[in-house]
Every structure is written in C-alpha cells, then in structure tokens.
Design a protein around this motif. Structure first.
Motif, mmCIF file in Angstrom:
data_model
loop_
_atom_site.group_PDB
_atom_site.id
_atom_site.type_symbol
_atom_site.label_atom_id
_atom_site.label_comp_id
_atom_site.label_asym_id
_atom_site.label_seq_id
_atom_site.Cartn_x
_atom_site.Cartn_y
_atom_site.Cartn_z
ATOM 1 N N HIS A 232 0.816 -1.210 0.000
ATOM 2 C CA HIS A 232 0.000 0.000 0.000
ATOM 3 C C HIS A 232 0.849 1.257 0.000
ATOM 4 C CE1 HIS A 232 -3.644 -2.329 0.368
ATOM 5 N NE2 HIS A 232 -3.142 -2.982 1.416
ATOM 6 N N HIS A 233 2.020 1.204 0.637
ATOM 7 C CA HIS A 233 2.927 2.340 0.536
ATOM 8 C C HIS A 233 3.332 2.576 -0.920
ATOM 9 C CE1 HIS A 233 3.654 1.904 4.973
ATOM 10 N NE2 HIS A 233 3.686 3.223 4.856
ATOM 11 N N LEU A 234 3.643 1.495 -1.593
ATOM 12 C CA LEU A 234 4.056 1.632 -2.990
ATOM 13 C C LEU A 234 2.923 2.168 -3.858
ATOM 14 C CD1 LEU A 234 6.240 -1.527 -3.695
ATOM 15 C CD2 LEU A 234 6.970 0.847 -3.614
ATOM 16 N N LYS A 235 1.702 1.660 -3.642
ATOM 17 C CA LYS A 235 0.566 2.145 -4.418
ATOM 18 C C LYS A 235 0.362 3.638 -4.198
ATOM 19 C CE LYS A 235 -3.238 -0.181 -4.046
ATOM 20 N NZ LYS A 235 -4.305 -1.062 -3.503
ATOM 21 N N ALA A 236 0.363 4.052 -2.954
ATOM 22 C CA ALA A 236 0.184 5.473 -2.653
ATOM 23 C C ALA A 236 1.289 6.308 -3.276
ATOM 24 C CB ALA A 236 0.162 5.681 -1.140
ATOM 25 N N PHE A 237 2.501 5.793 -3.192
ATOM 26 C CA PHE A 237 3.654 6.510 -3.727
ATOM 27 C C PHE A 237 3.530 6.669 -5.249
ATOM 28 C CE2 PHE A 237 8.044 6.187 -5.403
ATOM 29 C CZ PHE A 237 8.509 7.387 -4.924
ATOM 30 N N VAL A 238 3.084 5.624 -5.922
ATOM 31 C CA VAL A 238 2.943 5.683 -7.387
ATOM 32 C C VAL A 238 1.853 6.680 -7.780
ATOM 33 C CG1 VAL A 238 2.190 4.367 -9.402
ATOM 34 C CG2 VAL A 238 3.855 3.385 -7.826
ATOM 35 N N TYR A 239 0.764 6.725 -7.015
ATOM 36 C CA TYR A 239 -0.286 7.708 -7.297
ATOM 37 C C TYR A 239 0.267 9.139 -7.240
ATOM 38 C CZ TYR A 239 -3.807 4.023 -6.757
ATOM 39 O OH TYR A 239 -4.569 2.893 -6.906
ATOM 40 N N VAL A 240 1.121 9.388 -6.259
ATOM 41 C CA VAL A 240 1.708 10.723 -6.125
ATOM 42 C C VAL A 240 2.652 11.008 -7.292
ATOM 43 C CG1 VAL A 240 3.202 12.196 -4.721
ATOM 44 C CG2 VAL A 240 1.455 10.777 -3.635
ATOM 45 N N LEU A 241 3.419 10.000 -7.697
ATOM 46 C CA LEU A 241 4.354 10.189 -8.802
ATOM 47 C C LEU A 241 3.625 10.523 -10.101
ATOM 48 C CD1 LEU A 241 7.175 7.496 -8.451
ATOM 49 C CD2 LEU A 241 7.210 9.904 -7.817
ATOM 50 N N LYS A 242 2.410 10.010 -10.261
ATOM 51 C CA LYS A 242 1.640 10.297 -11.480
ATOM 52 C C LYS A 242 1.440 11.793 -11.649
ATOM 53 C CE LYS A 242 -2.822 9.679 -11.463
ATOM 54 N NZ LYS A 242 -4.195 9.109 -11.526
ATOM 55 N N ALA A 243 1.265 12.518 -10.542
ATOM 56 C CA ALA A 243 1.033 13.958 -10.609
ATOM 57 C C ALA A 243 2.309 14.772 -10.499
ATOM 58 C CB ALA A 243 0.075 14.374 -9.496
ATOM 59 N N THR A 244 3.443 14.117 -10.267
ATOM 60 C CA THR A 244 4.703 14.840 -10.078
ATOM 61 C C THR A 244 5.342 15.141 -11.425
ATOM 62 O OG1 THR A 244 5.044 13.680 -7.984
ATOM 63 C CG2 THR A 244 6.968 14.774 -8.956
ATOM 64 N N PRO A 245 5.783 16.372 -11.667
ATOM 65 C CA PRO A 245 6.451 16.687 -12.939
ATOM 66 C C PRO A 245 7.654 15.785 -13.184
ATOM 67 C CG PRO A 245 5.956 18.686 -11.717
ATOM 68 C CD PRO A 245 5.648 17.548 -10.797
ATOM 69 N N GLN A 246 7.855 15.425 -14.435
ATOM 70 C CA GLN A 246 8.941 14.504 -14.777
ATOM 71 C C GLN A 246 10.300 15.059 -14.377
ATOM 72 O OE1 GLN A 246 8.948 13.277 -18.849
ATOM 73 N NE2 GLN A 246 10.519 11.741 -18.584
ATOM 74 N N ALA A 247 10.462 16.381 -14.477
ATOM 75 C CA ALA A 247 11.753 16.972 -14.114
ATOM 76 C C ALA A 247 12.081 16.717 -12.652
ATOM 77 C CB ALA A 247 11.718 18.476 -14.400
ATOM 78 N N VAL A 248 11.060 16.745 -11.790
ATOM 79 C CA VAL A 248 11.277 16.489 -10.364
ATOM 80 C C VAL A 248 11.641 15.018 -10.152
ATOM 81 C CG1 VAL A 248 10.200 16.515 -8.074
ATOM 82 C CG2 VAL A 248 9.706 18.341 -9.715
ATOM 83 N N ILE A 249 10.952 14.133 -10.863
ATOM 84 C CA ILE A 249 11.279 12.710 -10.735
ATOM 85 C C ILE A 249 12.707 12.455 -11.197
ATOM 86 C CG2 ILE A 249 10.667 10.381 -11.498
ATOM 87 C CD1 ILE A 249 7.802 11.342 -11.875
ATOM 88 N N LYS A 250 13.099 13.101 -12.295
ATOM 89 C CA LYS A 250 14.447 12.896 -12.834
ATOM 90 C C LYS A 250 15.519 13.332 -11.839
ATOM 91 C CE LYS A 250 17.185 13.731 -17.015
ATOM 92 N NZ LYS A 250 17.319 12.303 -17.339
ATOM 93 N N LEU A 251 15.256 14.429 -11.139
ATOM 94 C CA LEU A 251 16.236 14.913 -10.159
ATOM 95 C C LEU A 251 16.416 13.931 -9.002
ATOM 96 C CD1 LEU A 251 15.332 18.717 -9.930
ATOM 97 C CD2 LEU A 251 17.435 17.723 -10.835
ATOM 98 N N ASN A 252 15.368 13.155 -8.740
ATOM 99 C CA ASN A 252 15.403 12.216 -7.608
ATOM 100 C C ASN A 252 15.394 10.762 -8.066
ATOM 101 O OD1 ASN A 252 14.783 14.097 -5.064
ATOM 102 N ND2 ASN A 252 13.502 14.783 -6.758
ATOM 103 N N ILE A 253 15.817 10.518 -9.311
ATOM 104 C CA ILE A 253 15.647 9.187 -9.890
ATOM 105 C C ILE A 253 16.462 8.121 -9.174
ATOM 106 C CG2 ILE A 253 17.475 9.411 -11.630
ATOM 107 C CD1 ILE A 253 13.992 7.765 -12.046
ATOM 108 N N GLU A 254 17.613 8.480 -8.630
ATOM 109 C CA GLU A 254 18.419 7.487 -7.919
ATOM 110 C C GLU A 254 17.664 6.931 -6.722
ATOM 111 O OE1 GLU A 254 21.253 6.169 -8.660
ATOM 112 O OE2 GLU A 254 21.820 7.406 -10.388
ATOM 113 N N GLN A 255 16.867 7.773 -6.072
ATOM 114 C CA GLN A 255 16.085 7.339 -4.924
ATOM 115 C C GLN A 255 14.774 6.689 -5.348
ATOM 116 O OE1 GLN A 255 15.103 10.552 -2.292
ATOM 117 N NE2 GLN A 255 14.184 9.240 -0.723
ATOM 118 N N LEU A 256 14.188 7.201 -6.424
ATOM 119 C CA LEU A 256 12.859 6.732 -6.833
ATOM 120 C C LEU A 256 12.909 5.503 -7.728
ATOM 121 C CD1 LEU A 256 11.201 10.184 -7.677
ATOM 122 C CD2 LEU A 256 11.157 8.926 -5.525
ATOM 123 N N GLY A 257 13.990 5.354 -8.493
ATOM 124 C CA GLY A 257 14.068 4.249 -9.437
ATOM 125 C C GLY A 257 13.828 2.884 -8.812
ATOM 126 N N PRO A 258 14.536 2.529 -7.735
ATOM 127 C CA PRO A 258 14.306 1.206 -7.123
ATOM 128 C C PRO A 258 12.859 1.006 -6.680
ATOM 129 C CG PRO A 258 16.338 2.189 -6.309
ATOM 130 C CD PRO A 258 15.643 3.249 -7.100
#
Length: 964
Positions: free
Chosen positions: A819-845
C-alpha cells in the motif's frame, strides 16, 4: 608602433607570437616571404597576412590600402595550390571590408575564374568560396552584372561537380534568389543542367553530421533552383516527366512536386521527388510559360492519378500538383479552359458509372478541376452526374455515391464564390432529384433500413451546401421533408446545418414551415421526437428571429407544473445546452428577465418525485447562470438562499452544488463555513448514495481550497479533521476518503496544514483494514478532476506535495508494504517529470519494486507510464537498470487475471521503446525477450497481440545490419 624587421617577421612565421603593425608596412616588409622561391615560406607569409586581415575590424582599412591588397591577392592567384587556402582567406576578408572599392569585385572574381578553379580546392575552402559567392551576389548585384556572362559562366564552373552535401546546401540556398534576379543570357541551359544533374537527389545523411542536413530539406532547396528562372520551364517539365517514369518512390514524388511548382525538391531518390518537382514548377512558372508544355505535364500526372497509383502518398502529391497547375491558370480564362477541356475530356465519360474502376479516380480529379476553375468545370461535371441520375437504372447505392461528390462540388463552388454562377437549369434539375430522394420518407411504406438512411444522409449533404440556391418551390418541399424527418418515430438524422443555413437566409419561411409546426405539435410527440426537436431547434437560438420562440418552448416545458418527469428532464437538458450556447450577455439577460435562478431553486425544492438526473440538470443550470453574474449579485444570491438550504435533503444538496460549485473565490463564506463543513461531512458519513457523497466531497474540497487563510477558518477545518480522525479510529472507511478530499483542497491551495493530514494518511497505509482506502486517498489528492472547481492553485504545489510525501513516507518506503508503494505511485503520477528525474536514484528502485507487485492494475499502468517517458528519451539511469526493467515487463505482458489488457499493452509498449537504446546494451537480452514475447502473440485481445507483434519485431531486428 615599431617598424617590423625581417628578423622579427621570420620569428613570427615560425611561432604564434602576436605582432601589431600598420597593414601596408606589414605587407611591404613581408615581401621577402611573399615572393620567396621557397614555397613553404610563401605559404607562411600569406597565412600571416591573411590572418591579420581576418582579425581586423571591417571598417578599419581605407580604400587605398584595400586597392593595394586586392592587387596583391589577385596576383597571388597564379601561385602554387598550397598557397590557395591562405589566398582564399585573404579574399574573403577583403570583400567584406566596408571601404573596398566596388569596382574591384569584378576584377577579383575575373582573376579567380581565370587562374584557378573552385573544384580543385579542399572541401573547407570550397565552403568559403561558396559563401563568398553568396555574399557577393546579395551585396554587389550591379557590379556582377557588368561581368555579363563571365560571372555566370564562372559560377557554373565553380558549382559543376560539387558533391559535398554541406556545400550543396549553401549553393541551393542562395542560387534561387540569384537565378530570379540575374540575367542568364545564353547560359540558361548550361545553368539548368548544373542543377538537373542532381535530380533526384541521392543523399543519406550521416547521424554524426553536426550540420543536421536532411535529404528532404536539401531536395526542397534543389527544386527551388530548378524552378528559379522562367527559362528553365521547358527543361524542368522534361526532367520531371522523365524522372516520373522511375520505379523509385522518392524520384516520383520529387518529380510531381517539381511539376506542381512549375505551375522546390523534397525526396530525391523517389517518386515523391519527381512529384514534388512538378508541384514546385506549377507554383513558380507563370501559366503562359507552362501552357506549351501542359499536354506533356498532364500525360505524366495522368499516369499517377488515373487510374491512380497504389501508393496513397504519390496519389495525393500528384493531385496536389495538378491542383496547383489549374489554380495558377484560373485567372486566365483561355488557358484555364484549355487545361480543363483536356482533363475533363478524359474523366467525364467515367463519371457516369459509379461501379467502374475508374469512377473513384475520375471523381477525385473532377474535384481538383472544380477547385481550379469552379464555374467552368462544375457545370460540366454536374451535368454529367445529372444525366446519370436521370437514367432509369440508377440504384440507391449509385445515387448515394454521386450525391456525396455533388455536395463536395457545391462546397468548392461556394468557397470560390461561384455557387450563383452555376448553370441554373443543371443546378435546379440536380436539386430536384436530391429533394425527391429526401422526400421518400413521406411515403407510408418507407422502410428505415440502412441503405435508405444512407440515401437520406447523402441527400442532406447536398442540401446543406445548396441551401443558398434552392428555389422557393424547392424550399417548400424541403420543409415538408424535414418535418417528416423530425417527427419520424425511429429515425434520428442530424440536419441542423441545413436548418441553420435556411434560417439565416429565409427566417420567415423556417419559422412558419418548420419551427411553428414542431412547437404546435410538441405535446403529442413522443419523448424520442421531443429530444430530436430540441436538438434541431437549439442551434437556431443565436438567430434573433427564433430566440424567443425556442426559449418559450424550453422554459414552458421546464417549469410547467403538469410536465411529466421524463419530459421535464429533456427540457432541463435543453436549458443547459441553451446556457452553454449563449454568451454572458444572453445568460445575464435571461436571469434578469425571467428570474431564472429563483425558478430553478423553486423547481428543485417544491417539485415532488424529481429524479437525481433532473436535480443534476438544475444544479448545472444554477452554476452556469451564477458564474456569469457580477460578484455583487453572486454574493446577494448566496446570502438569500444559502441559509435556508438543508443539506440532508437531496434537492437542497444539488441546489447548494449549483450555487457554490463554481462560486467566485473572492466571495467569502465565513458566516456559513462551519455549518457547511459540518453538514457536508455528516452527509458523506451517513448516506449510502454514492452520487450524493461525490457532491459532498467536491463541495468540501472546493470550499477549503478557496477559504480565506485566517485562524477562524483554519480552526474549523481542524475541528472537522479531528471528527474524521475519531471516525477513522472506529474503522470508518468513508472518513478516510473525506479526509483525502479535504487534504486535496488544502494541498492545491498551498496550505501548510495539508502536511499533517498527508502524514495521517500515510500512517494508515499499514492499517489492517483501512490501508486500501488510505492508498486511494493519495490517488484522490494527486489526480486531476476537470469537473472540480479549485480556483486557488499554488505555484509548484505538485513539487511541494512530492517533497511532503517523501518527508512523511521516505523512511517507510525503505521497509515498504504494498500500500505504501501504491500510494507513492499515485503521487508520482502527478509529479512533474523533471522532479522525478532529479530524484531518480532514490525513486528508481521503488518504481522497479512497484512493477514486481503484480496485484493492482491502475498503479501498474501509472508506473509503466512513468518508466516509458524516461525510456522514450533513452534515459541513462534506466539504460543501466534494464536487467530490472525487462524481466518485470515480460512478466506483466503475460495473460493473467490481474494483468488487465491495459497493463499488458503498457508493458509491451515499454519493451518496444527499450529497443531504441544502443544495440550493445540490448544484445544480452535479445534471445530471452524474443522467446518470452512469443506467448503474447497468442493473447486473447487483438490490441495486445498487435503491440506484441510490434515489440517482438523490434527486438528481433536488434543488431541486424539495417537496424541500429
């Protein structure tokens, strides 16, 4: 400034030491090197002098100095070829000097053409020379014209044999302008041949070429050269038609485009190149120049259009070329009629039988003819169709095909203001036939089968275009047919285009023969017919002649006490469409004249047995009216009606939605805020009606979003959240959802208090019973809801939400639960790609982990979509983790109960996008992937199979000779 000595200059020739001297003195003292018998010393001396010239400001040297230097460089043109690069640099610098005597330019060029050749130089030096020619042709036109044929001949020799695409790009860029302005004298044929030898262009650009020259772009510029001078017309036609016979696709297309501009180049190795060539010739050359060659052009294009080429691109390009040719000639009647006669003579015999193989290509060419010369071509084409329609053996299928083409002929004529110019006898006879087909519906034994309906649609398509030229008698028959159509108990055809056109042209007739008939008999019609009447009358509202009549019908049916509920719902739907069709002035006037808001509220509160659908329509109408009113009136309406609304009643809740749903954010609700929050929360917690709960959630979210940030309001929100937390402790799932909606309104508006609620939701993700609801709560917070009014949007709120979530959940994600992962993925859907890219080392796994949890389709699709965006851009991080990504995608591509079709397609699409990565990183996975994808080829869903084929083919080609 000291005088240079031989010793200092010899030292300078052997080093990079910088010197500063008067240019004339420098040239004089450099004489020992410039005239040295040693070739290497001459090269060094000339290099030094040219380097100084290149570095000097263009306005520094004076006329006398430039004359001296020009004489020197002209003399040096006789020197060894190793000296030429330095001489070219010097000449380049000289011609750009502002004080250069303009009369020296022809002398410099004459010396160059006499003593050396462009094509004997290196590629880089040729580039410099072509840029010099380009500069001179633009800035020294009068001086170059004094050279007469010498300059043109020298330019021809300089270009002849050039093969480097970068140099050709320079040549093809400046030569069209030159060709259009400079007299070519007796050298026109030679100049044309220089460019003709490149057609069609054979060029495959290098991926490593920084110049980014494309074959299509270079070919387009070549065509501009080939049609750059009227004297090229004959040669261009011959060239284009000759290459049109090529079997190569690019050559044909380029040639057709060239012909059309004769009347630029695109793809040189293809049929497209030839077509493009023809197209450009049609655009560039005047009709008087092309007329002697028209038969040759038409014969060439006819091969590709009649019966037609199997390649759709070639056919379109050919028709485009023909269209350009005819349009250019349209303002010259003699030439235009000559062209049209040649073409129509070929195609008209084939318009008489729709079942012939040549009917379709003939009709396509016929429309091109109408576009070129509407009055002349349309009469002949329409007459040909009329003769066919008057035959006794015409079946409905043939009539349908003819009608649709006739409607296009009418449309083209109207676009060219030629509708009134058509032959009246032909036009009216044709329209009589169309109206007779439409009137078949008046027959008692009319059978509404598919073929009959298609005939009606085809007839309407003609009448839509011919409305301005229908006679009075014809219009009378059309009105009768329309009444029959609208009152038919089972047929629903859209004829609003026709009624709107007739209404604008003949308002009195439409009022008496159509609208009045519909309104007069409205009560006796079925609901099906009533819906059709609304659909066909509402588009007439903007026409002032009908506004009041239509409005009276809608208002009467909406608010009359005796109106049955299904009929009232139809009327309320129509009212909402009226409010959408009307502008602000219409809506405000309607409110002021009829007190519409009060009527709607009264209807909702005092009418028994209103359905929720009708209440929804009332809410929508209230909202649309309220939005258009001034702020003062909005505020007054809220003050008048809101205190008396009881939100436990469905009608009052919908009315509240209508009044508050899109209320302006500057209107304070502080006096009602506490009651509204409490009542809406209690309603959502207590009702089992999902529709009512959605309304309550949206109102709560919107209200907290636009509330004024003051301690009183924040305290009221705090009070509600505490109530919800109490309900959550008792295991109430609904309270979790309400809390998420409150959080959404706060998050979007940028309230700091949102962080606490987000933290509470994240704590619930490990709750044994509420974890699923908590995870969906994050989807509510992150998702977009177009129907939700959130006027206060904090800048970068999505980034803030992401960082808040990471702060609240970051430590928990390390020891993740599903459920943590599901919630986290829902938030990522609304997060700008540039922000995800800056944190990709942490978010990728975490993304890769979410793909391994194969239990929830929505979050899987989101995670796959995020990965695909990065993979499509060949992101380096994902390239380094293909070993994690590929196995997960292969597993998700398999048919399983939890792997919905959308998940399987997304996984296969991601596998396809992965093949865009370099071959060396794909080869270790190639065999495993191609074998594993075999299962997806037998998937029960066609769309999945299609994507699987695309992905497997792409993987199969990895490492193939043509496929990197």
């Amino acid at each position: 400034m000291t005088t240079p000595t031989r010793a200092t200059l010899e030292k300078a020739l052997k080093s990079d030491k910088k010197l500063a001297y008067d240019i004339s003195t420098l040239a004089e003292e450099l004489g020992f090197a410039l005239s040295s018998p040693d070739m290497e010393e001459r090269v060094a001396g000339t290099n030094l002098l040219s380097a100084v010239l290149v570095a000097l400001p263009q306005d520094l040297l004076q006329e006398r100095q430039l004359e001296f230097l020009s004489t020197f460089y002209m003399d040096r043109l006789r020197d060894h070829h190793n000296v030429m690069p330095a001489i070219i640099d010097g000449i380049d610098a000289l011609v750009h000097m502002k004080a250069l005597p303009r009369a020296l330019v022809p002398q410099i060029l004459q010396s160059f053409f006499e003593h050396t050749t462009c094509q004997s130089q290196t590629r880089g030096d040729r580039t410099k020379l072509f840029n010099i020619f380009k500069y001179l042709t633009i800035n020294f036109k009068e001086e170059l014209q004094t050279m007469a044929g010498d300059f043109v001949y020298g330019l021809i020799n300089s270009i002849d044999g050039e093969r480097d695409p970068r140099n050709l790009d320079i040549i093809f860029s400046f030569m069209p302008e030159f060709l259009s302005k400079y007299p070519l004298l007796h050298l026109a044929e030679e100049m044309f041949e220089i460019f003709a030898c490149y057609f069609p262009l054979d060029f495959n650009p290098s991926k490593q070429d920084p110049a980014s020259i494309t074959r299509d772009g270079l070919a387009a510029k070549l065509t501009d050269c080939l049609v750059g001078n009227n004297e090229f017309a004959e040669g261009a036609v011959v060239l284009a038609t000759e290459k049109l016979e090529s079997e190569l696709l690019v050559a044909k297309l380029d040639s057709i485009e060239l012909l059309a501009r004769e009347i630029s180049i695109l793809n040189p190795l293809s049929l497209l190149t030839v077509i493009f060539f023809q197209h450009q010739a049609a655009l560039k050359f005047p009709p008087s120049v092309l007329e002697p060659h028209f038969d040759q052009i038409w014969q060439a294009l006819k091969t590709e259009t009649f019966p037609g080429n199997d390649n759709e691109e070639i056919l379109k390009a050919s028709l485009k070329a023909l269209s350009a040719l005819l349009e250019r000639a349209s303002h010259l009647p003699d030439i235009s009629h000559s062209y049209q006669s040649s073409i129509l003579g070929v195609i008209l015999p084939h318009l008489s039988d729709v079942n012939q193989r040549l009917f379709h290509p003939a009709s396509g060419i016929a429309l091109v003819c109408v576009a070129g010369d509407a009055p002349y071509a349309a009469d002949k084409i329409l007459n040909s169709f009329l003769l066919k329609l008057q035959a006794t053996d015409v079946v409905p299928e043939q009539r349908i095909k003819i009608y649709y083409i006739v409607s296009q002929v009418y449309k083209l004529c109207a676009l060219r203001d030629s509708l009134q110019k058509l032959d009246t006898t032909i036009r009216e006879s044709l329209q009589d036939d169309v109206i007779a087909s439409l009137r078949l519906i008046e027959q008692e034994d009319f059978d509404a089968k598919q073929e009959d309906l298609e005939l009606q649609k085809a007839a309407l398509s003609v009448l839509n275009e011919s409305a301005p030229v229908l006679s009075e008698k014809q219009r009378a028959l059309v009105y009768k047919a329309l009444v029959q159509l609208i009152s038919h108990p089972s047929i629903d055809l859209d004829f609003t285009i026709l009624t709107v056109s007739l209404g604008a042209l003949q308002p009195v007739e439409v009022q008496s023969n159509f609208i009045d008939v519909c309104v007069r008999n409205f009560e006796i019609f079925s609901n099906f017919v009533k819906r059709k009447i609304y659909a066909n009358l509402l588009p007439l509202l903007p026409q002032m002649a009908f506004s009041q009549r239509i409005l009276d019908l809608v208002m009467t049916q909406s608010f009359k006490d005796t109106t049955a509920e299904p009929i009232r719902l139809l009327a309320l739907e129509a009212l909402n469409k009226l409010l959408l069709l009307g502008d602000q002035r219409f809506v405000v006037d309607l409110q002021q004249e009829s007190n519409l808001l009060h009527k709607l509220i009264e209807l909702g509160q005092h009418t028994e047995d209103l359905s929720l659908e009708s209440l929804e329509q009332i809410a929508g109408a209230l909202s649309r009216v309220t939005q258009q009113l001034p702020l003062s009136e909005q505020s007054a309406i809220v003050s008048e009606y809101l205190p008396g609304l009881d939100l436990t009643k469905s009608a009052d809740l919908y009315i509240t939605k209508g009044l508050l749903g899109y209320l302006h954010k500057d209107i304070a609700l502080d006096d009602h805020f506490d009651r509204l929050l409490t009542d809406l929360t209690q309603l959502s917690l207590s009702t089992d009606n999902e529709q009512l709960r959605v309304i309550a959630h949206h109102l709560l979210c919107s209200m907290v979003n636009k509330m004024e940030s003051n301690p009183a309001n924040l305290g009221k929100v705090k009070k509600i959240t505490q109530q919800l937390k109490t309900a959550i402790k008792k295991g109430d799932v609904r309270a979790v959802e309400i809390l998420a909606w409150v959080a959404k309104g706060l998050v979007v508006a940028g309230f700091d208090e949102a962080a606490e609620i987000v933290g509470d939701l994240s704590d619930l993700l490990k709750h044994p019973n509420l974890s699923t609801a908590a995870a969906l709560g994050f989807d509510i917070i992150a998702a977009e809801y177009p129907e939700l009014d959130l006027p206060v949007i904090k800048f970068l709120y999505k980034q803030k939400l992401f960082h808040t979530i990471m702060g609240k959940m970051g430590s928990k994600l390390a020891d993740y639960c599903v459920h943590h992962l599901k919630a986290f993925v829902y938030v990522l859907k609304a997060t700008p790609q540039a922000v995800i890219k800056l944190n990709i080392e942490q978010l990728g796994p975490l993304l890769f982990k979410s793909l391994e949890e194969h239990n929830e389709a929505q979050s899987l699709c989101i995670a796959l979509g995020i990965c695909e965006k990065f993979v499509a851009q060949q992101d380096a991080y994902f390239q380094g983790h293909l070993a994690h990504l590929i196995p997960s995608c292969l597993e998700l591509s398999k048919y399983k109960a939890q792997h919905t079709m959308q998940v399987r397609i997304a996984a296969l699409q991601l596998l396809y996008d992965i093949t865009k990565y370099p071959t060396f990183v794909l080869l270790p996975h190639k065999v495993d992937v191609t074998l594993a994808l075999a299962a997806a080829l037998d998937d029960p869903k066609r769309l999945v199979r299609n994507t699987a084929v695309k992905a497997r083919n792409a993987w199969y080609l990895v490492g193939a000779a043509s496929g990197d």
